[in-house]
Design an enzyme around this catalytic site. Structure first.
Site, PDB file in Angstrom:
ATOM      1  N   GLU A 164       0.849  -1.195   0.000  1.00  0.00           N
ATOM      2  CA  GLU A 164       0.000   0.000   0.000  1.00  0.00           C
ATOM      3  C   GLU A 164       0.889   1.252   0.000  1.00  0.00           C
ATOM      4  OE1 GLU A 164      -3.490   1.850   2.912  1.00  0.00           O
ATOM      5  OE2 GLU A 164      -1.842   0.686   3.763  1.00  0.00           O
ATOM      6  N   LYS A 196     -10.030  -0.032  -2.222  1.00  0.00           N
ATOM      7  CA  LYS A 196     -10.291  -0.381  -0.825  1.00  0.00           C
ATOM      8  C   LYS A 196     -11.749  -0.140  -0.477  1.00  0.00           C
ATOM      9  CE  LYS A 196      -8.413   0.424   3.824  1.00  0.00           C
ATOM     10  NZ  LYS A 196      -7.417   1.197   4.612  1.00  0.00           N
ATOM     11  N   CYS A 236      -4.489  -3.039   4.086  1.00  0.00           N
ATOM     12  CA  CYS A 236      -4.229  -2.577   5.448  1.00  0.00           C
ATOM     13  C   CYS A 236      -5.256  -3.125   6.441  1.00  0.00           C
ATOM     14  CB  CYS A 236      -4.173  -1.052   5.478  1.00  0.00           C
ATOM     15  SG  CYS A 236      -3.311  -0.377   6.928  1.00  0.00           S
TER      16      CYS A 236
END
Length: 507
Positions: A264, A327, A378
């Site tokens: 990321e 995301k 994440c």
């Protein structure tokens, strides 16, 4: 007891990893709240929550000041306050049948986590009991019922422990000759729970084709919130590390990878709009002769909006727009600001987030050619449904792209524990790719290989066996949690009925 309970739970999490202390912490809180009034039960639960979450989430205080850390810790502690009140509420049920106490403890913990994982603003599942068990035999239960079943087993063990001590002490004080049975039977049941987990079959290696995967951990010039100011240097770090890998492959010193994974934020310059950034990524992909999964921040779709994405970059052809994952679960007050005007009254630091991240709408199933990837970004690894949706969509390899440059090694290791649980839960090989560490590979049985150091530049390459089967946990989805949380609600209702009957005075 409540404070010690929180500290015991804290030590069960990475980086300490003393996982047997998790049931001890559960037992101490259960004992502290038992037979208390509701306010007192909530009070001891809150103390446990503060003792656990304040140090567990200290990494949120590294570069943003104390206020976000304090508010988040107090919010999370509030859920343990609810747990403490619920524990006090069901005390009549626990007293009515000694064997109900362990089950009640397990059910209430699952119910509390189900609520905390979803509220407010999509919830914050960090600090679940299941995430303490990455080195425990109980981790294997994830293959049957995911994180909720592991949490239930840990809390059940804690309930058995408090039952053994509490009932044994009471029987000893009453001078009952069979007092030892009150200790031995719960202990035997706890051993049986451990034995069941050890007998739970888990995948040890994928049965499909072999692929060679490289993780590039490029590192950053400086840790901290000025990460974005370093974005060109960070991109260069990942390009240069990949070029060095390509040189080793060309010399025969390293196996040719089929796939390369960058973390990321490895390109915070939008490579779709910035020709220089796109050319640098193409240079790396052409040199290594393999597709690269790039963690990128993309502008749009509207003005003042951005997307946190994983995009597949192929040699010769560049960005594959059909294989782009956005995301789905941006972090509130970190990637977007809900109720911005109200939040600004609490702290003007919310204006550091100038552009709100827009959530994606589809699971992170990325078809890379050599493998179908299940990409999550994440903190998404903490959310059950986000990971499961990639597996039911066909993912053969779980990929967690993360940026720990604004946190520390403790946060990274806590995140790696979640990756280990997901690998076992879905019977998939997995990997975590971080800008600064910890990066590494995880086998379907939860074993970690080639873990990198923190705040270092490293490249690790490993051959993995893919898998397309489905575990029982994958097939059942959220139903184990629904069943356990539903039983928790039923227990609260049953305790209410019993309390009302106990208040009735005859005639």
């Amino acid at each position: 007891m409540a404070v010690v309970a929180g500290l015991a739970l804290l030590l069960a999490f990475p980086p300490y990893g003393v996982w047997p202390l998790a049931p001890v912490g559960v037992a101490l809180l259960a004992a502290a709240a038992h037979r208390r009034r509701l306010r007192a039960g909530a009070g001891v639960g809150f103390l446990t929550g503060v003792a656990l979450f304040a140090p567990l989430l200290a990494w949120t205080n590294l570069h943003t000041g104390y206020l976000p850390w304090v508010l988040l810790s107090l919010l999370q502690a509030g859920y343990l306050a609810l747990l403490g009140a619920a524990t006090a509420w069901v005390s009549p049920l626990a007293d009515r049948g000694r064997w109900q106490w362990p089950a009640l403890t397990g059910l209430l913990w699952v119910g509390q986590e189900a609520l905390r994982d979803r509220t407010p603003f999509g919830g914050f599942p960090w600090g679940r009991l299941a995430f303490t068990q990455d080195d425990s035999p109980l981790l294997r239960l994830a293959a049957l019922g995911g994180a909720p079943l592991v949490t239930f087993a840990v809390a059940l063990a804690g309930g058995l422990l408090v039952t053994a001590v509490w009932r044994g002490w009471a029987a000893r004080r009453a001078a009952r000759p069979e007092w030892w049975l009150a200790v031995a039977v719960p202990a035997a049941v706890a051993v049986a729970v451990g034995a069941v987990s050890l007998l739970t079959p888990v995948a040890t290696a994928g049965g499909g084709k072999a692929v060679t995967v490289a993780i590039v951990q490029g590192n950053v010039p400086r840790l901290g919130l000025d990460f974005n100011a370093q974005r060109q240097a960070v991109l260069n770090n990942h390009v240069d590390a990949t070029l060095e890998l390509a040189a080793r492959v060309a010399s025969g010193a390293q196996r040719q990878p089929d796939l390369v994974v960058w973390p990321e934020n490895s390109s915070d310059i939008d490579p779709l709009r910035n020709p220089t950034a796109g050319a640098r990524i193409s240079q790396a992909a052409d040199a290594i002769r393999a597709p690269i999964l790039v963690g990128a921040v993309l502008l749009g779709p509207g003005p003042g909006q951005v997307r946190n994405a994983g995009i597949l970059w192929r040699p010769d052809t560049g960005a594959d727009m059909a294989q782009l994952y956005t995301k789905r679960h941006p972090v509130p007050f970190a990637e977007y600001v809900p109720l911005r005007d109200i939040a600004r009254m609490v702290s003007d630091q919310v204006d550091l987030i100038r552009n709100d991240f827009v959530p994606g709408s589809t699971p992170g199933v990325v078809r890379a050619g050599p493998a179908v990837l299940g990409d999550v970004i994440c903190f998404e690894v903490a959310y059950d449904e986000v990971v499961r949706d990639t597996v039911t969509g066909g993912a053969q390899l779980l990929v967690v792209q993360t940026n720990n440059a604004t946190f520390n090694a403790a946060e990274a290791r806590q995140q790696l524990a979640m990756v280990r649980l997901r690998a076992v839960e879905h019977g998939r090989p997995a990997l975590m790719a971080s800008t600064v560490g910890v990066s590494g590979f995880v086998a379907p049985d939860g074993r970690v290989s080639d873990a990198t150091g923190f705040n270092t530049r490293e490249v690790v390459v490993r051959q993995l066996r893919l898998d397309s089967g489905r575990t029982l946990a994958t097939r059942l989805g959220w139903w184990p949690e629904v069943a356990l949380a539903g039983l928790a609600v039923a227990a609260l209702a049953g305790a209410g009925v019993l309390r009302r009957r106990q208040r009735v005075v005859p005639g």
